[in-house]
Design a protein around this motif. Structure first.
Motif, PDB file in Angstrom:
ATOM      1  N   VAL A 139       0.813  -1.250   0.107  1.00  0.00           N
ATOM      2  CA  VAL A 139      -0.063  -0.073   0.083  1.00  0.00           C
ATOM      3  C   VAL A 139       0.990   1.357   0.023  1.00  0.00           C
ATOM      4  CG1 VAL A 139      -1.571  -1.100   1.250  1.00  0.00           C
ATOM      5  CG2 VAL A 139      -0.170   0.070   2.616  1.00  0.00           C
ATOM      6  N   ASP A 140       0.143   2.431  -0.248  1.00  0.00           N
ATOM      7  CA  ASP A 140       0.810   3.724  -0.055  1.00  0.00           C
ATOM      8  C   ASP A 140       1.320   3.898   1.138  1.00  0.00           C
ATOM      9  OD1 ASP A 140       1.614   6.429  -0.001  1.00  0.00           O
ATOM     10  OD2 ASP A 140       0.105   6.981  -1.411  1.00  0.00           O
ATOM     11  N   PRO A 141       2.682   4.003   1.301  1.00  0.00           N
ATOM     12  CA  PRO A 141       3.166   4.027   3.014  1.00  0.00           C
ATOM     13  C   PRO A 141       2.864   5.068   3.601  1.00  0.00           C
ATOM     14  CG  PRO A 141       5.042   4.791   1.317  1.00  0.00           C
ATOM     15  CD  PRO A 141       3.881   4.171   0.586  1.00  0.00           C
ATOM     16  N   ARG A 142       2.359   6.332   2.878  1.00  0.00           N
ATOM     17  CA  ARG A 142       1.667   7.295   3.537  1.00  0.00           C
ATOM     18  C   ARG A 142       0.519   6.952   4.540  1.00  0.00           C
ATOM     19  NH1 ARG A 142       0.475  11.670  -0.765  1.00  0.00           N
ATOM     20  NH2 ARG A 142      -0.197   9.698  -1.825  1.00  0.00           N
ATOM     21  N   ILE A 143      -0.196   5.915   4.202  1.00  0.00           N
ATOM     22  CA  ILE A 143      -1.380   5.513   4.982  1.00  0.00           C
ATOM     23  C   ILE A 143      -1.000   5.337   6.339  1.00  0.00           C
ATOM     24  CG2 ILE A 143      -1.241   3.057   4.499  1.00  0.00           C
ATOM     25  CD1 ILE A 143      -4.024   2.932   4.249  1.00  0.00           C
ATOM     26  N   TRP A 144       0.157   5.079   6.619  1.00  0.00           N
ATOM     27  CA  TRP A 144       0.518   4.567   8.087  1.00  0.00           C
ATOM     28  C   TRP A 144       0.571   5.985   9.045  1.00  0.00           C
ATOM     29  CZ3 TRP A 144      -1.220   0.351   7.487  1.00  0.00           C
ATOM     30  CH2 TRP A 144      -0.753  -0.489   6.545  1.00  0.00           C
ATOM     31  N   ASN A 145       0.526   7.209   8.385  1.00  0.00           N
ATOM     32  CA  ASN A 145       0.323   8.576   9.068  1.00  0.00           C
ATOM     33  C   ASN A 145      -0.929   8.783   9.553  1.00  0.00           C
ATOM     34  OD1 ASN A 145       3.286   9.043   8.471  1.00  0.00           O
ATOM     35  ND2 ASN A 145       2.750   9.829   6.549  1.00  0.00           N
ATOM     36  N   TYR A 146      -1.843   8.168   9.211  1.00  0.00           N
ATOM     37  CA  TYR A 146      -3.275   8.057   9.357  1.00  0.00           C
ATOM     38  C   TYR A 146      -3.975   6.787  10.122  1.00  0.00           C
ATOM     39  CZ  TYR A 146      -2.549  11.843   6.070  1.00  0.00           C
ATOM     40  OH  TYR A 146      -2.027  12.962   5.212  1.00  0.00           O
ATOM     41  N   SER A 147      -5.062   7.109  10.919  1.00  0.00           N
ATOM     42  CA  SER A 147      -5.685   6.050  11.537  1.00  0.00           C
ATOM     43  C   SER A 147      -6.335   5.207  10.008  1.00  0.00           C
ATOM     44  CB  SER A 147      -6.986   6.562  12.118  1.00  0.00           C
ATOM     45  OG  SER A 147      -6.402   6.989  13.518  1.00  0.00           O
ATOM     46  N   SER A 148      -6.389   3.824  10.264  1.00  0.00           N
ATOM     47  CA  SER A 148      -6.727   3.332   8.932  1.00  0.00           C
ATOM     48  C   SER A 148      -7.406   1.936   9.354  1.00  0.00           C
ATOM     49  CB  SER A 148      -5.454   2.698   8.170  1.00  0.00           C
ATOM     50  OG  SER A 148      -4.303   1.857   8.872  1.00  0.00           O
ATOM     51  N   VAL A 149      -8.557   1.561   8.451  1.00  0.00           N
ATOM     52  CA  VAL A 149      -8.993   0.439   8.499  1.00  0.00           C
ATOM     53  C   VAL A 149      -8.649  -0.433   7.214  1.00  0.00           C
ATOM     54  CG1 VAL A 149     -11.283  -0.630   8.602  1.00  0.00           C
ATOM     55  CG2 VAL A 149     -10.944   1.610   9.657  1.00  0.00           C
ATOM     56  N   GLU A 178       6.264  -0.568  12.524  1.00  0.00           N
ATOM     57  CA  GLU A 178       5.790  -0.742  13.720  1.00  0.00           C
ATOM     58  C   GLU A 178       4.787   0.625  14.142  1.00  0.00           C
ATOM     59  OE1 GLU A 178       5.890  -2.843  16.148  1.00  0.00           O
ATOM     60  OE2 GLU A 178       6.722  -4.287  14.825  1.00  0.00           O
ATOM     61  N   TYR A 179       5.178   1.661  13.561  1.00  0.00           N
ATOM     62  CA  TYR A 179       4.419   2.886  13.907  1.00  0.00           C
ATOM     63  C   TYR A 179       3.051   2.855  13.123  1.00  0.00           C
ATOM     64  CZ  TYR A 179       5.596   4.673   9.201  1.00  0.00           C
ATOM     65  OH  TYR A 179       5.575   4.980   7.940  1.00  0.00           O
ATOM     66  N   GLY A 180       3.163   2.177  12.018  1.00  0.00           N
ATOM     67  CA  GLY A 180       1.827   2.029  11.513  1.00  0.00           C
ATOM     68  C   GLY A 180       0.662   0.760  12.008  1.00  0.00           C
ATOM     69  N   LYS A 181       1.313   0.100  12.707  1.00  0.00           N
ATOM     70  CA  LYS A 181       0.413  -0.728  13.455  1.00  0.00           C
ATOM     71  C   LYS A 181      -0.378  -0.226  14.531  1.00  0.00           C
ATOM     72  CE  LYS A 181       3.670  -4.881  13.083  1.00  0.00           C
ATOM     73  NZ  LYS A 181       4.550  -5.747  13.578  1.00  0.00           N
ATOM     74  N   GLU A 182       0.101   0.908  15.132  1.00  0.00           N
ATOM     75  CA  GLU A 182      -0.581   1.643  16.036  1.00  0.00           C
ATOM     76  C   GLU A 182      -1.784   2.567  15.702  1.00  0.00           C
ATOM     77  OE1 GLU A 182       2.271   4.027  17.764  1.00  0.00           O
ATOM     78  OE2 GLU A 182       3.748   2.378  18.884  1.00  0.00           O
ATOM     79  N   ARG A 183      -1.763   2.611  14.285  1.00  0.00           N
ATOM     80  CA  ARG A 183      -2.867   3.406  13.493  1.00  0.00           C
ATOM     81  C   ARG A 183      -3.804   2.548  13.071  1.00  0.00           C
ATOM     82  NH1 ARG A 183      -0.625   8.644  12.773  1.00  0.00           N
ATOM     83  NH2 ARG A 183      -2.652   9.186  12.879  1.00  0.00           N
TER      84      ARG A 183
END
Length: 374
Positions: free
Chosen positions: A220-230, A274-279
């Motif tokens: 996926v677009d790695p920028r997604i991990w800067n936001y809450s995601s489903v 790791e930082y994306g998992k939190e989102r």
């Protein structure tokens, strides 16, 4: 419960301010019946949910601890609205409610203020019915053809100083402008927005939740991990797909193949930093109903896939074991039977809807069938 209420093929939300949305926009003349858009069922197809009916659904869900999130898909997937109010489009029409599937080039004209008046009015009506914290504003599959040719949209791009840069087009940045305006409006009313993955194209403000559907993990677009995601990747979570290779024995579907085992094996954190998992807020399965034309068929596509989805959401990877899940489904099957629900029986070696069921082919028989079909 994520409720997709507006589409090119029909407007399903009753509006007091814009009655033509249901008078005109809720009815399509004919319906595509297979993969060929020239194959149409000629009868009109229509209907919508009244305000009282939607409130009843919200209340019923709330009593069971379920939040209903409505979706007003914008600025694309709006042909049903344009058919009712052609002045909201770039060309002025005439437009017709789509009777075929796929992405349509006609979208809302966002170079004029009355389009935003319309959107804010509809969203205000939605907020009156749906108390959910989130409102989904869509944002997926928005062709920029009409905007690039529209004098009003081109003027708006110039006013905003938008141009092609950093791998994105001026049209994509114009969609960011739309997203930001709607986000600001809903935030002012105490709500938050959800949008599909395409809203990442260009610039995206903080505070947005992104529905990821086009890939998994590093795809996926790695920028997604800067936001809450489903997480809702189509390869695992689009449950409108066939449940077996034996498509000749399945009810007609949109294509591809998604057995319950594949859904169960989805690991949302795989490949995620790791930082994306939190989102990541959770997962979602989507049942689009282009070809799902009865309640019986809808239940067949949902069950037992929803049981598998529940374990993906609520069980740690170490606790997820398909043999144990498969054994537990024998008890679930008794529940489905007691409740009178239709469910897929692939786990028990049976394929097809009730009244049209077949024993699954052996691997050898299936291989021979597939070879012959090719």
């Amino acid at each position: 419960f994520h409720w997709h209420l507006t589409e090119d093929q029909g407007w399903r939300f009753e509006s007091m301010r814009y009655p033509r949305l249901t008078e005109v926009g809720s009815v399509r003349h004919g319906t595509q019946i297979d993969y060929d858009p020239t194959h149409l069922r000629p009868e009109d197809h229509g209907g919508y949910y009244t305000r009282d009916e939607m409130r009843e659904v919200v209340s019923y869900a709330s009593e069971r601890g379920i939040t209903v999130i409505p979706e007003l898909d914008l600025p694309g997937h709006m042909l049903s609205a344009l058919a009712a109010y052609p002045e909201l489009g770039c060309t002025g029409g005439p437009y017709e409610v789509a009777n075929t599937w796929g992405v349509k080039k006609d979208v809302l004209c966002v170079g004029q203020e009355r389009t935003f008046t319309f959107l804010e009015d509809i969203l205000t009506e939605m907020m009156d019915i749906f108390p959910s914290e989130y409102i989904n504003i869509g944002g997926d599959e928005v062709p920029k053809d009409r905007w690039n040719a529209c004098p009003r949209c081109r003027k708006k791009m110039a006013e905003l100083g938008l141009s092609d840069r950093d791998g994105h087009t001026a049209g994509q940045y114009l969609q960011n402008y739309v997203t930001a305006r709607i986000q600001k409006f809903l935030n002012a009313h105490g709500r938050k927005i959800i949008g599909w993955e395409e809203i990442l194209e260009g610039d995206l403000a903080e505070g947005v939740t992104v529905m990821s559907w086009r890939g998994t993990g590093e795809d996926v677009d790695p920028r997604i991990w800067n936001y809450s995601s489903v997480m809702s990747p189509r390869g695992y979570m689009y449950i409108d797909r066939y449940q077996s290779h034996e498509q000749d024995r399945e009810p007609f579907s949109i294509g591809a193949y998604l057995p319950v085992e594949q859904l169960y094996d989805y690991e949302p954190y795989k490949g995620v930093p790791e930082y994306g998992k939190e989102r990541i807020l959770g997962v979602q399965a989507n049942l689009w109903t282009e070809y799902v034309n009865t309640e019986e068929y809808l239940e067949y596509m949902l069950l037992p896939r929803l049981a598998a989805l529940s374990e993906v959401q609520w069980c740690s990877p170490d606790d997820r074991e398909f043999p144990r899940f498969r054994e537990s489904m024998d008890r679930h099957r008794d529940i489905y039977e007691t409740m009178g629900l239709t469910y897929a029986k692939h786990l028990w070696g049976v394929i097809g809807l009730p009244g049209n069921e077949y024993p699954a082919r052996s691997p050898e028989e299936l291989s021979a069938y597939l070879d012959g079909r090719e």
